[in-house]
Design a protein around this motif. Sequence first.
Motif, mmCIF file in Angstrom:
data_model
loop_
_atom_site.group_PDB
_atom_site.id
_atom_site.type_symbol
_atom_site.label_atom_id
_atom_site.label_comp_id
_atom_site.label_asym_id
_atom_site.label_seq_id
_atom_site.Cartn_x
_atom_site.Cartn_y
_atom_site.Cartn_z
ATOM 1 N N VAL A 100 0.823 -1.394 0.165
ATOM 2 C CA VAL A 100 0.104 -0.072 0.075
ATOM 3 C C VAL A 100 0.944 1.194 -0.069
ATOM 4 C CG1 VAL A 100 -0.314 0.147 2.598
ATOM 5 C CG2 VAL A 100 -1.784 1.143 1.129
ATOM 6 N N ARG A 101 0.384 2.426 -0.608
ATOM 7 C CA ARG A 101 1.131 3.412 -0.678
ATOM 8 C C ARG A 101 0.632 4.501 0.429
ATOM 9 N NH1 ARG A 101 -0.682 2.571 -5.706
ATOM 10 N NH2 ARG A 101 -2.218 4.224 -5.446
ATOM 11 N N VAL A 102 1.385 5.376 0.768
ATOM 12 C CA VAL A 102 1.008 6.194 1.791
ATOM 13 C C VAL A 102 -0.427 7.107 1.533
ATOM 14 C CG1 VAL A 102 2.360 8.155 0.912
ATOM 15 C CG2 VAL A 102 1.735 8.056 3.510
ATOM 16 N N SER A 103 -0.504 7.327 0.225
ATOM 17 C CA SER A 103 -1.722 7.996 -0.388
ATOM 18 C C SER A 103 -3.109 7.087 -0.062
ATOM 19 C CB SER A 103 -1.581 8.601 -1.735
ATOM 20 O OG SER A 103 -1.348 7.443 -2.568
ATOM 21 N N ASP A 104 -2.964 5.782 -0.081
ATOM 22 C CA ASP A 104 -4.171 5.063 -0.201
ATOM 23 C C ASP A 104 -4.722 5.121 1.066
ATOM 24 O OD1 ASP A 104 -3.371 4.310 -2.617
ATOM 25 O OD2 ASP A 104 -2.265 2.606 -1.945
ATOM 26 N N LEU A 105 -4.284 5.104 2.353
ATOM 27 C CA LEU A 105 -4.843 5.048 3.565
ATOM 28 C C LEU A 105 -4.604 6.061 4.398
ATOM 29 C CD1 LEU A 105 -4.387 0.769 4.036
ATOM 30 C CD2 LEU A 105 -6.462 2.110 3.236
ATOM 31 N N THR A 106 -5.631 6.592 5.493
ATOM 32 C CA THR A 106 -5.315 7.322 6.438
ATOM 33 C C THR A 106 -5.417 6.555 7.797
ATOM 34 O OG1 THR A 106 -6.644 9.126 5.319
ATOM 35 C CG2 THR A 106 -6.321 9.319 7.486
ATOM 36 N N PRO A 107 -4.196 6.632 8.704
ATOM 37 C CA PRO A 107 -4.202 5.889 9.780
ATOM 38 C C PRO A 107 -5.363 6.388 10.760
ATOM 39 C CG PRO A 107 -2.089 6.384 9.191
ATOM 40 C CD PRO A 107 -2.893 7.093 8.230
ATOM 41 N N ARG A 108 -6.207 5.580 11.454
ATOM 42 C CA ARG A 108 -7.111 6.152 12.192
ATOM 43 C C ARG A 108 -7.111 5.651 13.416
ATOM 44 N NH1 ARG A 108 -11.739 7.809 10.613
ATOM 45 N NH2 ARG A 108 -12.082 8.353 13.109
ATOM 46 N N GLY A 109 -6.724 4.364 13.637
ATOM 47 C CA GLY A 109 -6.999 3.711 15.222
ATOM 48 C C GLY A 109 -6.305 2.273 15.265
ATOM 49 N N ILE A 110 -6.415 1.878 16.430
ATOM 50 C CA ILE A 110 -5.786 0.765 16.952
ATOM 51 C C ILE A 110 -6.882 -0.173 17.790
ATOM 52 C CG2 ILE A 110 -3.874 -0.297 18.255
ATOM 53 C CD1 ILE A 110 -2.398 2.488 18.025
ATOM 54 N N ILE A 111 -6.743 -1.394 17.335
ATOM 55 C CA ILE A 111 -7.480 -2.506 18.132
ATOM 56 C C ILE A 111 -6.453 -3.570 18.833
ATOM 57 C CG2 ILE A 111 -9.339 -4.203 18.286
ATOM 58 C CD1 ILE A 111 -10.779 -2.983 15.869
ATOM 59 N N ALA A 112 -6.410 -3.359 19.880
ATOM 60 C CA ALA A 112 -5.494 -4.064 20.855
ATOM 61 C C ALA A 112 -6.178 -5.211 21.116
ATOM 62 C CB ALA A 112 -4.772 -3.291 21.666
ATOM 63 N N VAL A 113 -5.900 -6.387 21.257
ATOM 64 C CA VAL A 113 -6.765 -7.558 21.768
ATOM 65 C C VAL A 113 -6.034 -8.082 23.203
ATOM 66 C CG1 VAL A 113 -7.447 -10.098 21.356
ATOM 67 C CG2 VAL A 113 -7.266 -8.263 19.350
ATOM 68 N N ASP A 114 -6.487 -8.452 24.065
ATOM 69 C CA ASP A 114 -6.274 -8.800 25.140
ATOM 70 C C ASP A 114 -6.279 -10.570 25.085
ATOM 71 O OD1 ASP A 114 -6.350 -6.348 26.006
ATOM 72 O OD2 ASP A 114 -7.861 -6.274 27.451
ATOM 73 N N LEU A 115 -5.352 -11.283 24.558
ATOM 74 C CA LEU A 115 -5.541 -12.508 24.059
ATOM 75 C C LEU A 115 -5.341 -13.511 25.318
ATOM 76 C CD1 LEU A 115 -6.066 -13.585 21.347
ATOM 77 C CD2 LEU A 115 -3.634 -14.661 21.476
ATOM 78 N N PHE A 116 -6.510 -14.206 25.127
ATOM 79 C CA PHE A 116 -6.477 -15.528 26.384
ATOM 80 C C PHE A 116 -6.623 -14.801 27.643
ATOM 81 C CE2 PHE A 116 -3.036 -17.766 23.307
ATOM 82 C CZ PHE A 116 -4.210 -17.985 22.593
ATOM 83 N N GLY A 117 -6.927 -13.672 27.724
ATOM 84 C CA GLY A 117 -7.514 -13.079 28.940
ATOM 85 C C GLY A 117 -6.431 -12.123 29.458
ATOM 86 N N LEU A 118 -5.175 -12.050 29.121
ATOM 87 C CA LEU A 118 -4.014 -11.073 29.251
ATOM 88 C C LEU A 118 -4.094 -9.806 28.900
ATOM 89 C CD1 LEU A 118 -1.412 -11.083 31.135
ATOM 90 C CD2 LEU A 118 -0.160 -11.547 29.099
ATOM 91 N N PRO A 119 -4.270 -8.734 29.539
ATOM 92 C CA PRO A 119 -4.326 -7.403 28.999
ATOM 93 C C PRO A 119 -3.087 -6.972 28.001
ATOM 94 C CG PRO A 119 -5.016 -7.269 31.138
ATOM 95 C CD PRO A 119 -4.491 -8.366 30.725
ATOM 96 N N ALA A 120 -3.407 -6.392 26.911
ATOM 97 C CA ALA A 120 -2.011 -5.826 26.117
ATOM 98 C C ALA A 120 -1.411 -4.866 26.846
ATOM 99 C CB ALA A 120 -2.610 -5.621 24.816
ATOM 100 N N ASP A 121 -0.387 -4.063 26.293
ATOM 101 C CA ASP A 121 0.618 -3.206 26.837
ATOM 102 C C ASP A 121 -0.011 -1.956 26.631
ATOM 103 O OD1 ASP A 121 2.265 -1.538 27.960
ATOM 104 O OD2 ASP A 121 4.097 -2.296 27.130
ATOM 105 N N TYR A 122 -1.155 -1.365 27.355
ATOM 106 C CA TYR A 122 -1.906 -0.252 26.829
ATOM 107 C C TYR A 122 -1.072 1.113 27.388
ATOM 108 C CZ TYR A 122 -5.905 -2.973 25.686
ATOM 109 O OH TYR A 122 -6.561 -3.873 24.944
#
Length: 387
Positions: free
Chosen positions: A136-158
Motif C-alpha cells: 500500500v502507498r501512503v496516499s491510499d490509507l489514512t491511519p485512524r486507530g488501533i484495536i489491541a486484543v487482550d488474548l487469552f485473558g491477558l491485557p495488552a500493553d496499553y
Amino acid sequence: MQFIDLGAQQRRIRQKIEKNILAVLDHGRYIMGPEIGELEQRLADYAGVRHVLGCSSGTDALLMALMAHDVGPGDAVFTTPFTFIATAEVIRLLGATPVFAEIDPATFNLDPASLEKTIVALKTNAPETSPLPGGVRVSDLTPRGIIAVDLFGLPADYSAIGEIARKHGLFVIEDAAQSFGAESGGRRAGAMADIACTSFFPAKPLGCYGDGGALFTDNDALVEKMASIRVHGKGIHKYDNARIGINGRLDAIQAAILLAKLDIFPDEIERRQGIARRYSERLSAIAGLTPPSVPDGYTSAWAQYSVLAADEEHRAALQARLKSADVPTAIYYPKPLHMQTAFADLGYRAGDFPVSEDFARRIFSLPMHPYLEEADQIRITDILAGA
C-alpha cells in the motif's frame, strides 16, 4: 472431563438464574428491560468506568466502537493477526483496511515496537520496513486507530500502545472479549482504552446463555453516539434516525443471567488464578513445553490456558495422548488472520509475521474453568509429562 464446565457453574447459581429469568417473564419487558440498566451499572462499577452499554455480541461491540469513531473507506486500523476473525472482520465491514502488526512472543499480544514500526511504515510510504497490505502507498490509507486484543485473558500493553496512539493521533479500542476480570497497572479490563469491548459468549470468563457483549468508556460524547448506534441510529425517538446504526441491543433475559453470574464472578476469577498457578508449576519442568507467562503488574482472566509445544508434530502427539485419555484440547488460533482467505485481497504473504505463524503451528489450550479439580489437573499434567 469438560474443556469449560458451564454445568458446574450453573449448579452453583441455578436458583438465582431461575429467579432472575422468572422476573423477566413476569414484567414482560424483554427488550431493554430494567435488567439492562442494572447490569450496565454493575459492570461500570466493577471495571471502574463511567459508562457501559450492553449490546448483542462482542463482535457488534467492536463494530459499534468503530462506527462511533466514524471509521470508513480509506481508513487504516492497526491490529494483530493472531486473534479471532471478528477483530479484523468489523474493520472490513465498514470498508476500512486492517493493517496487521506482529505479536510479542512473551504475551501473544500486539507488540508495541512492531505496531509503531508498522504505523511509521504506512505514514512514510516505507513498506520495506514493515509488512503492509498489498504494498500500500501512503496516499491510499489514512491511519485512524488501533484495536489491541487482550488474548487469552491477558491485557495488552496499553501504556506503550496508548503512548504510540497519542504520538500518531490515533484512537485505541481495547478488545477485551477474553479479558473481563483481568487487571494491569491498577486498572481492570474495560478501562484501558478510549473504548473497550467485551463478549458474553457462553465460554467467556463472564458469559451468558447466548450472544451478548458490552462497551465501556469514560467519554460522554462517545457513549451517547454508541447508544444511538445500538438502536438503528436512534435520535429523540425510535422513528427519528440521527445516523446509520444497527440492531445491537442485549436481551433482558441474557442480562438477568449475567446479573446472577456477576455475584460469583470475583470468586471465579480468583479460582482461575490458582488453577493457572498449578498448571504453570507442574508444566514448567516438561521439556519442549512452554507455559504462558504473565508480566509483573498484570493479572490474567485466564479465558484460556494456552501452551506452546516444541513444533507442530510435538503438538499433534501431545493432543493425541490427551485425547486418548478423554482430555479435551483446542487450538486458538490455527491460521493467523493475514493468511485467511477472507483477507487474501490485502496481499499479505506467508513469512510476513513469523512469530504469529510459528505460534499458530505450536499452540494449544488445556481445560480451564473455575471448577477444574486439582486431581484432574494432576492427571492432565502427568499425561503431558509422559508419566
